[in-house]
Design a protein around this motif. Structure first.
Motif, PDB file in Angstrom:
ATOM      1  N   MET A   1      -2.468   6.372 -13.820  1.00  0.00           N
ATOM      2  CA  MET A   1      -2.024   7.372 -14.792  1.00  0.00           C
ATOM      3  C   MET A   1      -0.595   7.066 -15.213  1.00  0.00           C
ATOM      4  SD  MET A   1      -1.766  11.523 -14.402  1.00  0.00           S
ATOM      5  CE  MET A   1      -0.619  11.355 -13.041  1.00  0.00           C
ATOM      6  N   VAL A   2      -0.311   7.046 -16.496  1.00  0.00           N
ATOM      7  CA  VAL A   2       1.015   6.766 -17.044  1.00  0.00           C
ATOM      8  C   VAL A   2       1.657   8.078 -17.450  1.00  0.00           C
ATOM      9  CG1 VAL A   2       2.298   5.595 -18.847  1.00  0.00           C
ATOM     10  CG2 VAL A   2       0.313   4.489 -17.834  1.00  0.00           C
ATOM     11  N   LEU A   3       2.870   8.331 -16.963  1.00  0.00           N
ATOM     12  CA  LEU A   3       3.640   9.508 -17.357  1.00  0.00           C
ATOM     13  C   LEU A   3       4.601   9.105 -18.460  1.00  0.00           C
ATOM     14  CD1 LEU A   3       4.434  11.077 -13.861  1.00  0.00           C
ATOM     15  CD2 LEU A   3       2.617  11.662 -15.437  1.00  0.00           C
ATOM     16  N   GLY A   4       4.480   9.728 -19.622  1.00  0.00           N
ATOM     17  CA  GLY A   4       5.329   9.401 -20.761  1.00  0.00           C
ATOM     18  C   GLY A   4       6.389  10.453 -21.003  1.00  0.00           C
TER      19      GLY A   4
ATOM     20  N   LYS B   1      10.152   4.757  -3.281  1.00  0.00           N
ATOM     21  CA  LYS B   1      10.321   6.208  -3.214  1.00  0.00           C
ATOM     22  C   LYS B   1       9.863   6.875  -4.505  1.00  0.00           C
ATOM     23  CE  LYS B   1      14.173   6.206   0.081  1.00  0.00           C
ATOM     24  NZ  LYS B   1      15.611   6.560   0.284  1.00  0.00           N
ATOM     25  N   MET B   2      10.161   6.244  -5.642  1.00  0.00           N
ATOM     26  CA  MET B   2       9.766   6.829  -6.918  1.00  0.00           C
ATOM     27  C   MET B   2       8.247   6.850  -7.050  1.00  0.00           C
ATOM     28  SD  MET B   2      10.850   5.651 -10.742  1.00  0.00           S
ATOM     29  CE  MET B   2       9.919   4.136 -10.587  1.00  0.00           C
ATOM     30  N   ASP B   3       7.570   5.771  -6.613  1.00  0.00           N
ATOM     31  CA  ASP B   3       6.110   5.746  -6.679  1.00  0.00           C
ATOM     32  C   ASP B   3       5.502   6.863  -5.826  1.00  0.00           C
ATOM     33  OD1 ASP B   3       6.154   3.600  -8.365  1.00  0.00           O
ATOM     34  OD2 ASP B   3       5.888   2.101  -6.785  1.00  0.00           O
ATOM     35  N   LYS B   4       6.052   7.062  -4.623  1.00  0.00           N
ATOM     36  CA  LYS B   4       5.510   8.120  -3.760  1.00  0.00           C
ATOM     37  C   LYS B   4       5.737   9.498  -4.368  1.00  0.00           C
ATOM     38  CE  LYS B   4       5.894   5.628   0.615  1.00  0.00           C
ATOM     39  NZ  LYS B   4       6.486   5.610   1.963  1.00  0.00           N
ATOM     40  N   ARG B   5       6.882   9.677  -5.014  1.00  0.00           N
ATOM     41  CA  ARG B   5       7.132  10.996  -5.604  1.00  0.00           C
ATOM     42  C   ARG B   5       6.195  11.256  -6.785  1.00  0.00           C
ATOM     43  NH1 ARG B   5      12.749  13.623  -7.964  1.00  0.00           N
ATOM     44  NH2 ARG B   5      12.006  15.759  -7.882  1.00  0.00           N
ATOM     45  N   PHE B   6       5.936  10.222  -7.595  1.00  0.00           N
ATOM     46  CA  PHE B   6       4.975  10.390  -8.679  1.00  0.00           C
ATOM     47  C   PHE B   6       3.598  10.774  -8.128  1.00  0.00           C
ATOM     48  CE2 PHE B   6       7.292   7.441 -11.866  1.00  0.00           C
ATOM     49  CZ  PHE B   6       8.064   8.510 -12.266  1.00  0.00           C
ATOM     50  N   ASN B   7       3.212  10.160  -7.020  1.00  0.00           N
ATOM     51  CA  ASN B   7       1.924  10.499  -6.413  1.00  0.00           C
ATOM     52  C   ASN B   7       1.898  11.941  -5.917  1.00  0.00           C
ATOM     53  OD1 ASN B   7       0.894   7.917  -6.852  1.00  0.00           O
ATOM     54  ND2 ASN B   7       1.688   7.154  -4.909  1.00  0.00           N
ATOM     55  N   ARG B   8       3.016  12.401  -5.363  1.00  0.00           N
ATOM     56  CA  ARG B   8       3.064  13.795  -4.904  1.00  0.00           C
ATOM     57  C   ARG B   8       3.000  14.764  -6.079  1.00  0.00           C
ATOM     58  NH1 ARG B   8       6.656  11.459  -0.889  1.00  0.00           N
ATOM     59  NH2 ARG B   8       8.468  11.787  -2.232  1.00  0.00           N
TER      60      ARG B   8
ATOM     61  N   ALA C   1       1.496  14.182  -8.913  1.00  0.00           N
ATOM     62  CA  ALA C   1       0.107  14.169  -9.388  1.00  0.00           C
ATOM     63  C   ALA C   1      -0.784  14.995  -8.467  1.00  0.00           C
ATOM     64  CB  ALA C   1      -0.394  12.728  -9.476  1.00  0.00           C
ATOM     65  N   ALA C   2      -0.547  14.941  -7.165  1.00  0.00           N
ATOM     66  CA  ALA C   2      -1.344  15.732  -6.229  1.00  0.00           C
ATOM     67  C   ALA C   2      -1.127  17.227  -6.461  1.00  0.00           C
ATOM     68  CB  ALA C   2      -0.987  15.348  -4.793  1.00  0.00           C
ATOM     69  N   MET C   3       0.120  17.647  -6.715  1.00  0.00           N
ATOM     70  CA  MET C   3       0.378  19.062  -6.984  1.00  0.00           C
ATOM     71  C   MET C   3      -0.298  19.512  -8.266  1.00  0.00           C
ATOM     72  SD  MET C   3       4.285  19.973  -5.750  1.00  0.00           S
ATOM     73  CE  MET C   3       5.070  18.768  -6.784  1.00  0.00           C
ATOM     74  N   SER C   4      -0.275  18.654  -9.302  1.00  0.00           N
ATOM     75  CA  SER C   4      -0.944  19.025 -10.556  1.00  0.00           C
ATOM     76  C   SER C   4      -2.438  19.189 -10.351  1.00  0.00           C
ATOM     77  CB  SER C   4      -0.667  17.950 -11.613  1.00  0.00           C
ATOM     78  OG  SER C   4       0.714  17.845 -11.887  1.00  0.00           O
ATOM     79  N   SER C   5      -3.038  18.286  -9.565  1.00  0.00           N
ATOM     80  CA  SER C   5      -4.474  18.410  -9.298  1.00  0.00           C
ATOM     81  C   SER C   5      -4.795  19.682  -8.519  1.00  0.00           C
ATOM     82  CB  SER C   5      -4.961  17.183  -8.517  1.00  0.00           C
ATOM     83  OG  SER C   5      -4.750  15.999  -9.253  1.00  0.00           O
ATOM     84  N   ALA C   6      -3.955  20.010  -7.550  1.00  0.00           N
ATOM     85  CA  ALA C   6      -4.192  21.228  -6.762  1.00  0.00           C
ATOM     86  C   ALA C   6      -4.067  22.472  -7.622  1.00  0.00           C
ATOM     87  CB  ALA C   6      -3.201  21.276  -5.592  1.00  0.00           C
ATOM     88  N   GLN C   7      -3.081  22.518  -8.515  1.00  0.00           N
ATOM     89  CA  GLN C   7      -2.927  23.691  -9.374  1.00  0.00           C
ATOM     90  C   GLN C   7      -4.093  23.821 -10.344  1.00  0.00           C
ATOM     91  OE1 GLN C   7       0.985  22.928 -10.981  1.00  0.00           O
ATOM     92  NE2 GLN C   7       1.965  24.289  -9.507  1.00  0.00           N
TER      93      GLN C   7
ATOM     94  N   TYR D   1      -5.192  15.478  -4.270  1.00  0.00           N
ATOM     95  CA  TYR D   1      -4.932  14.206  -3.569  1.00  0.00           C
ATOM     96  C   TYR D   1      -4.634  13.130  -4.602  1.00  0.00           C
ATOM     97  CZ  TYR D   1      -5.744   9.936  -0.890  1.00  0.00           C
ATOM     98  OH  TYR D   1      -5.601   8.704  -0.311  1.00  0.00           O
ATOM     99  N   SER D   2      -3.626  12.263  -4.294  1.00  0.00           N
ATOM    100  CA  SER D   2      -3.297  11.156  -5.193  1.00  0.00           C
ATOM    101  C   SER D   2      -2.670  10.022  -4.390  1.00  0.00           C
ATOM    102  CB  SER D   2      -2.329  11.626  -6.297  1.00  0.00           C
ATOM    103  OG  SER D   2      -1.937  10.543  -7.124  1.00  0.00           O
ATOM    104  N   ASP D   3      -3.435   8.948  -4.170  1.00  0.00           N
ATOM    105  CA  ASP D   3      -2.931   7.701  -3.566  1.00  0.00           C
ATOM    106  C   ASP D   3      -2.166   7.947  -2.261  1.00  0.00           C
ATOM    107  OD1 ASP D   3      -2.562   5.034  -3.277  1.00  0.00           O
ATOM    108  OD2 ASP D   3      -1.003   4.839  -4.795  1.00  0.00           O
ATOM    109  N   GLY D   4      -2.796   8.662  -1.332  1.00  0.00           N
ATOM    110  CA  GLY D   4      -2.199   8.884  -0.021  1.00  0.00           C
ATOM    111  C   GLY D   4      -1.364  10.141   0.093  1.00  0.00           C
ATOM    112  N   GLU D   5      -1.121  10.844  -0.994  1.00  0.00           N
ATOM    113  CA  GLU D   5      -0.329  12.077  -0.977  1.00  0.00           C
ATOM    114  C   GLU D   5      -1.248  13.260  -1.245  1.00  0.00           C
ATOM    115  OE1 GLU D   5       2.787  12.073  -0.118  1.00  0.00           O
ATOM    116  OE2 GLU D   5       3.007   9.892  -0.119  1.00  0.00           O
TER     117      GLU D   5
END
Length: 219
Positions: free
Chosen positions: A1-4, A137-144, A146-152, A174-178
């Motif tokens: 997923m690309v965030l613009g 660190k930035m990749d892990k935060r993007f995954n977190r 994305a996981a919050m958006s999916s949960a909401q 869930y998103s790539d381990g997060e």
């Protein structure tokens, strides 16, 4: 997923902002500039100039004489040699031909040069390692995120079809381990169902959290 359309994040100690591609490109240009500056500093030192001089190609040496004059079979040259005595004769007389002087060998302090190259490599390796850690660190935060958006989204879908005054929903993302958990509450404020109030929050396993508050009115 690309965030613009990501705004420039704060790059500072303790910052938890996300950075975008433009900031990464600017950091890459700064690293390239520092590496070029280090190479110029190495070339400007006496050791660097000596090393460059030592590595430069040497011109080919002049061909050596074929031997005493007249050895090629020229009678005139042989006669001139015997008459002038300029060529060494069999009894050791005459003047020997001058030998080519050896080219001077540049003196290079290899120990100092190796220390300078080691410092340059250490600085470059440290900068690249720090850059890679920030990217991780930035990749892990993007995954977190994305996981919050999916949960909401899952939480909102579960409460959308409930025809009651009080609605409580939950969702897991869930998103790539997060992973993330979202919990929301919605209240219908009147009997017609034309006004609602909602409150929701999402949390990750690494400490990120987000909270949302909403009000809806219909007629």
């Amino acid at each position: 997923m690309v965030l613009g359309n990501v705004a420039n994040g704060l790059i500072a100690p303790g910052s938890r902002d996300a950075v975008n591609g433009g900031q990464l490109h600017a950091m890459e240009q700064r690293l390239d500039g520092r590496i070029d500056g280090l190479e110029q500093r190495v070339d400007a030192t006496p050791e660097g100039r000596a090393l460059a001089s030592a590595s430069a190609p040497t011109p080919p040496a002049a061909p050596e004489a074929e031997g005493p004059a007249g050895a090629s079979g020229d009678p005139a040259a042989a006669s001139a040699g015997r008459a002038g005595g300029g060529i060494a004769s069999a009894d050791g007389g005459g003047t020997p031909a001058p030998a080519d002087a050896p080219a001077p060998t540049p003196q290079v302090n290899t120990a100092d040069l190796e220390k300078m190259l080691a410092r340059a490599n250490e600085y470059t390796d440290g900068a690249i390692s720090n850059f890679e850690r920030r990217l991780d660190k930035m990749d892990k935060r993007f995954n977190r995120m994305a996981a919050m958006s999916s949960a909401q989204s899952a939480m909102a879908m579960n409460t959308a079809g409930l025809a009651t005054y009080n609605r409580l929903g939950a969702g897991v993302g869930y998103s790539d381990g997060e992973t993330a958990l979202a919990v929301g509450y919605q209240r219908v404020l009147n009997e017609r169902g034309s006004a609602t109030f909602s409150l929701n929050g999402a949390f990750t396993n690494s400490g990120e959290q987000s909270v949302g508050l909403g009000v809806g009115i219909g007629w």
